[in-house]
Write a protein that holds these residues in place. Structure first.
Motif, PDB file in Angstrom:
ATOM      1  N   HIS A 125       0.990  -1.367  -0.096  1.00 16.96           N
ATOM      2  CA  HIS A 125      -0.030   0.267   0.288  1.00 16.96           C
ATOM      3  C   HIS A 125       1.261   1.436   0.002  1.00 16.96           C
ATOM      4  CE1 HIS A 125      -3.095   3.167   0.906  1.00 16.96           C
ATOM      5  NE2 HIS A 125      -2.372   2.739   2.223  1.00 16.96           N
ATOM      6  N   HIS A 126       2.054   0.806   1.535  1.00 18.53           N
ATOM      7  CA  HIS A 126       2.933   2.032   0.876  1.00 18.53           C
ATOM      8  C   HIS A 126       3.765   2.782  -0.530  1.00 18.53           C
ATOM      9  CE1 HIS A 126       6.512   5.447   2.320  1.00 18.53           C
ATOM     10  NE2 HIS A 126       6.752   4.876   2.302  1.00 18.53           N
ATOM     11  N   ALA A 127       4.226   1.885  -1.546  1.00 12.93           N
ATOM     12  CA  ALA A 127       5.023   2.303  -2.248  1.00 12.93           C
ATOM     13  C   ALA A 127       3.948   2.439  -3.799  1.00 12.93           C
ATOM     14  CB  ALA A 127       5.503   0.555  -2.538  1.00 12.93           C
ATOM     15  N   VAL A 128       2.669   2.211  -3.151  1.00 14.67           N
ATOM     16  CA  VAL A 128       1.851   2.535  -4.152  1.00 14.67           C
ATOM     17  C   VAL A 128       1.385   5.037  -3.502  1.00 14.67           C
ATOM     18  CG1 VAL A 128      -0.588   2.980  -5.499  1.00 14.67           C
ATOM     19  CG2 VAL A 128       0.498   0.654  -5.135  1.00 14.67           C
ATOM     20  N   VAL A 129       0.944   4.886  -2.501  1.00 12.03           N
ATOM     21  CA  VAL A 129       1.015   5.636  -1.753  1.00 12.03           C
ATOM     22  C   VAL A 129       2.366   6.266  -1.935  1.00 12.03           C
ATOM     23  CG1 VAL A 129       0.271   7.652   0.104  1.00 12.03           C
ATOM     24  CG2 VAL A 129      -0.508   5.340   0.070  1.00 12.03           C
ATOM     25  N   ASP A 130       3.306   6.085  -1.487  1.00 12.84           N
ATOM     26  CA  ASP A 130       4.670   7.004  -1.765  1.00 12.84           C
ATOM     27  C   ASP A 130       5.150   7.573  -3.423  1.00 12.84           C
ATOM     28  OD1 ASP A 130       7.045   7.750  -1.023  1.00 12.84           O
ATOM     29  OD2 ASP A 130       7.827   6.344  -2.185  1.00 12.84           O
ATOM     30  N   ALA A 131       4.866   6.538  -4.703  1.00 13.96           N
ATOM     31  CA  ALA A 131       5.037   6.413  -5.880  1.00 13.96           C
ATOM     32  C   ALA A 131       4.262   7.868  -6.805  1.00 13.96           C
ATOM     33  CB  ALA A 131       4.505   5.903  -6.783  1.00 13.96           C
ATOM     34  N   LEU A 132       2.989   8.247  -5.814  1.00 18.78           N
ATOM     35  CA  LEU A 132       2.290   9.048  -6.345  1.00 18.78           C
ATOM     36  C   LEU A 132       2.594  10.533  -5.342  1.00 18.78           C
ATOM     37  CD1 LEU A 132      -1.495   7.215  -5.633  1.00 18.78           C
ATOM     38  CD2 LEU A 132      -0.352   7.392  -7.771  1.00 18.78           C
ATOM     39  N   ALA A 133       2.745  10.295  -4.043  1.00 23.06           N
ATOM     40  CA  ALA A 133       3.173  11.071  -3.482  1.00 23.06           C
ATOM     41  C   ALA A 133       4.647  12.361  -4.242  1.00 23.06           C
ATOM     42  CB  ALA A 133       3.661  11.225  -1.972  1.00 23.06           C
ATOM     43  N   ARG A 134       5.591  11.596  -4.756  1.00 23.66           N
ATOM     44  CA  ARG A 134       6.364  11.865  -5.190  1.00 23.66           C
ATOM     45  C   ARG A 134       5.672  13.574  -6.637  1.00 23.66           C
ATOM     46  NH1 ARG A 134      11.861   9.712  -3.178  1.00 23.66           N
ATOM     47  NH2 ARG A 134      11.231   7.928  -2.053  1.00 23.66           N
ATOM     48  N   ARG A 135       5.036  12.310  -7.296  1.00 19.36           N
ATOM     49  CA  ARG A 135       3.918  12.952  -8.822  1.00 19.36           C
ATOM     50  C   ARG A 135       3.222  14.643  -8.403  1.00 19.36           C
ATOM     51  NH1 ARG A 135       5.861   8.026  -9.581  1.00 19.36           N
ATOM     52  NH2 ARG A 135       6.976   7.553 -11.549  1.00 19.36           N
ATOM     53  N   GLY A 136       3.079  14.913  -6.456  1.00 21.60           N
ATOM     54  CA  GLY A 136       2.261  15.996  -6.568  1.00 21.60           C
ATOM     55  C   GLY A 136       1.666  15.353  -5.117  1.00 21.60           C
ATOM     56  N   PRO A 137       0.519  16.142  -5.086  1.00 16.47           N
ATOM     57  CA  PRO A 137      -0.117  16.085  -4.093  1.00 16.47           C
ATOM     58  C   PRO A 137      -1.171  15.151  -3.412  1.00 16.47           C
ATOM     59  CG  PRO A 137      -0.900  17.715  -5.507  1.00 16.47           C
ATOM     60  CD  PRO A 137       0.038  17.429  -5.963  1.00 16.47           C
ATOM     61  N   VAL A 138      -1.625  14.211  -2.854  1.00 16.40           N
ATOM     62  CA  VAL A 138      -1.768  12.732  -2.531  1.00 16.40           C
ATOM     63  C   VAL A 138      -2.590  12.803  -1.278  1.00 16.40           C
ATOM     64  CG1 VAL A 138      -0.003  11.592  -1.738  1.00 16.40           C
ATOM     65  CG2 VAL A 138      -2.670  10.178  -2.883  1.00 16.40           C
ATOM     66  N   VAL A 139      -3.958  12.709  -1.310  1.00 13.85           N
ATOM     67  CA  VAL A 139      -4.538  12.525   0.200  1.00 13.85           C
ATOM     68  C   VAL A 139      -4.898  10.650   0.068  1.00 13.85           C
ATOM     69  CG1 VAL A 139      -6.892  12.381   1.729  1.00 13.85           C
ATOM     70  CG2 VAL A 139      -6.170  14.275  -0.346  1.00 13.85           C
ATOM     71  N   PRO A 140      -3.502   9.866   1.350  1.00 10.24           N
ATOM     72  CA  PRO A 140      -3.807   8.835   1.289  1.00 10.24           C
ATOM     73  C   PRO A 140      -4.903   8.552   2.190  1.00 10.24           C
ATOM     74  CG  PRO A 140      -1.811  10.178   1.960  1.00 10.24           C
ATOM     75  CD  PRO A 140      -2.891  11.099   1.796  1.00 10.24           C
ATOM     76  N   ALA A 141      -5.218   6.842   1.525  1.00  6.94           N
ATOM     77  CA  ALA A 141      -6.137   6.273   2.392  1.00  6.94           C
ATOM     78  C   ALA A 141      -5.416   5.596   3.228  1.00  6.94           C
ATOM     79  CB  ALA A 141      -6.809   5.226   1.108  1.00  6.94           C
ATOM     80  N   ARG A 142      -6.475   5.168   4.226  1.00  5.92           N
ATOM     81  CA  ARG A 142      -5.330   4.364   5.600  1.00  5.92           C
ATOM     82  C   ARG A 142      -5.885   2.899   5.593  1.00  5.92           C
ATOM     83  NH1 ARG A 142      -9.270   5.889  11.112  1.00  5.92           N
ATOM     84  NH2 ARG A 142      -7.908   8.448  10.944  1.00  5.92           N
ATOM     85  N   LEU A 143      -4.995   1.657   5.299  1.00  6.22           N
ATOM     86  CA  LEU A 143      -4.662   0.856   4.870  1.00  6.22           C
ATOM     87  C   LEU A 143      -6.309   0.106   5.430  1.00  6.22           C
ATOM     88  CD1 LEU A 143      -2.500  -0.677   4.443  1.00  6.22           C
ATOM     89  CD2 LEU A 143      -2.591  -1.832   6.706  1.00  6.22           C
ATOM     90  N   ALA A 144      -6.425  -0.942   4.616  1.00  5.33           N
ATOM     91  CA  ALA A 144      -7.443  -1.571   4.453  1.00  5.33           C
ATOM     92  C   ALA A 144      -8.856  -0.991   4.278  1.00  5.33           C
ATOM     93  CB  ALA A 144      -7.566  -2.700   5.827  1.00  5.33           C
ATOM     94  N   THR A 145      -8.452   0.142   3.038  1.00  2.00           N
ATOM     95  CA  THR A 145      -9.657   0.753   2.527  1.00  2.00           C
ATOM     96  C   THR A 145     -10.927  -0.177   1.522  1.00  2.00           C
ATOM     97  OG1 THR A 145      -9.315   2.421   3.922  1.00  2.00           O
ATOM     98  CG2 THR A 145     -10.358   2.938   2.079  1.00  2.00           C
ATOM     99  N   VAL A 146     -11.198  -0.578   1.149  1.00  2.00           N
ATOM    100  CA  VAL A 146     -11.684  -1.479   0.113  1.00  2.00           C
ATOM    101  C   VAL A 146     -13.018  -1.466   0.350  1.00  2.00           C
ATOM    102  CG1 VAL A 146     -12.031  -3.916  -0.409  1.00  2.00           C
ATOM    103  CG2 VAL A 146     -10.166  -2.915   1.270  1.00  2.00           C
ATOM    104  N   HIS A 147     -13.346  -0.605  -0.780  1.00  2.00           N
ATOM    105  CA  HIS A 147     -14.737  -0.700  -1.420  1.00  2.00           C
ATOM    106  C   HIS A 147     -15.611  -1.612  -1.882  1.00  2.00           C
ATOM    107  CE1 HIS A 147     -14.526   3.612  -0.383  1.00  2.00           C
ATOM    108  NE2 HIS A 147     -13.224   4.189  -0.875  1.00  2.00           N
ATOM    109  N   HIS A 148     -16.887  -1.766  -2.534  1.00  2.00           N
ATOM    110  CA  HIS A 148     -17.412  -3.041  -3.344  1.00  2.00           C
ATOM    111  C   HIS A 148     -17.045  -3.120  -4.759  1.00  2.00           C
ATOM    112  CE1 HIS A 148     -20.701  -5.212  -4.974  1.00  2.00           C
ATOM    113  NE2 HIS A 148     -20.449  -5.925  -3.747  1.00  2.00           N
ATOM    114  N   ASP A 149     -17.116  -1.582  -5.223  1.00  2.00           N
ATOM    115  CA  ASP A 149     -17.114  -2.402  -7.388  1.00  2.00           C
ATOM    116  C   ASP A 149     -16.373   0.423  -7.319  1.00  2.00           C
ATOM    117  OD1 ASP A 149     -19.008  -0.297  -6.623  1.00  2.00           O
ATOM    118  OD2 ASP A 149     -20.539  -2.145  -7.352  1.00  2.00           O
TER     119      ASP A 149
END
Length: 279
Positions: free
Chosen positions: A87-111
């Motif tokens: 999860h962090h690897a994805v958030v970190d990659a996004l943060a290196r390219r601009g602002p990101v609002v990270p989701a908390r761990l284990a935030t899973v939606h239905h679809d």
């Protein structure tokens, strides 16, 4: 996984199919960038777009990331570490390219439709957070007690033989230890206040246990600071100056980190939260 009724699982029936693991929200992102970032199941992450925002998500097999599976896996430290790193690897990659609002761990939606619905419902809040995080980074400062740097309590003198002398020395040692802990706590509070005054925003988290920090001495400061990119050099210099001014603490600057501590206007709750609407 959310505990909302539509996602609640039958305890006697294994979950099948896929859900949508949310990594974070950005204004926009190049699909070519996402194609190079592996998600929770190893496949590239993708974007769900709605209301002028993009949610970066992974397709998550419910056999591992469903309601029942998550409740079981979140108790497995090895699984939890792997999931947190992915999860962090994805958030970190996004943060290196601009602002990101990270989701908390284990935030899973239905679809995807549920993800898009959250973007639309929270558009004003999320846009405001992205504006607040633009050209700013989260930096951590940890402070560890340095017992040897504290003045030792004067040894008491007196008579009474070896037993009495031992008790006096032991009492002096305990007094010095208690004094050292008190002084370290006071210095940590002063350091945090000074850094918070320089930063845009600050959070003081609970100190980490030594088993997690790996440090030989207690952590007395675990601060997070949102710092303007243009003022980073000054912040770094301030941390160094505070370390020299307060030899009672060993200060450690880390970062930049994705803005986990500032993804909400209010102080964040427990890091490991299983719920649907969190971003």
């Amino acid at each position: 996984m959310s505990s909302t009724p539509d996602l609640a699982a039958d305890a006697d029936r294994p979950e099948v199919g896929t859900g949508v693991w949310l990594h974070g929200v950005v204004r926009d992102v190049d699909p070519a960038v996402l194609a190079a970032i592996p998600g929770m199941a190893g496949a590239p992450v993708r974007a769900v777009r709605a209301a002028g925002l993009s949610a970066v998500v992974s397709t998550a097999p419910l056999t591992e990331y469903g309601e029942q599976a998550l409740r079981r896996n979140l108790e497995d430290l090895a699984w939890l570490e792997r999931a947190a790193r992915a999860h962090h690897a994805v958030v970190d990659a996004l943060a290196r390219r601009g602002p990101v609002v990270p989701a908390r761990l284990a935030t899973v939606h239905h679809d995807d439709a549920r993800v898009a619905g959250q973007l639309a419902a929270r558009r004003t809040e999320l846009t405001g957070l992205l504006d607040r995080l633009t050209d700013r980074g989260e930096w951590g400062v940890k402070g560890y007690q340095v017992p040897g740097a504290l003045p030792r309590a004067a040894e008491e003198t007196g008579t009474g033989g070896a037993g009495a002398a031992y008790l006096r020395r032991r009492r002096a040692q305990l007094t010095a230890r208690e004094q050292g802990q008190r002084i370290a706590a006071e210095v940590a509070a002063a350091v945090h206040d000074t850094l918070a005054g320089y930063a845009v925003a600050a959070r003081r988290h609970a100190p980490q246990d030594r088993r997690l920090s790996g440090a030989p001495t207690p952590m007395v400061l675990n601060g997070a600071y949102l710092v303007e990119s243009a003022r980073l050099a000054g912040f770094t210099a301030l941390v160094a100056a505070l370390g020299e001014r307060h030899p009672e603490l060993r200060l450690e600057l880390t970062g930049p980190w994705p803005p986990y501590s500032f993804a909400e206007e209010r102080p964040a709750g427990p890091a490991l939260t299983v719920r649907e609407p969190a971003c």
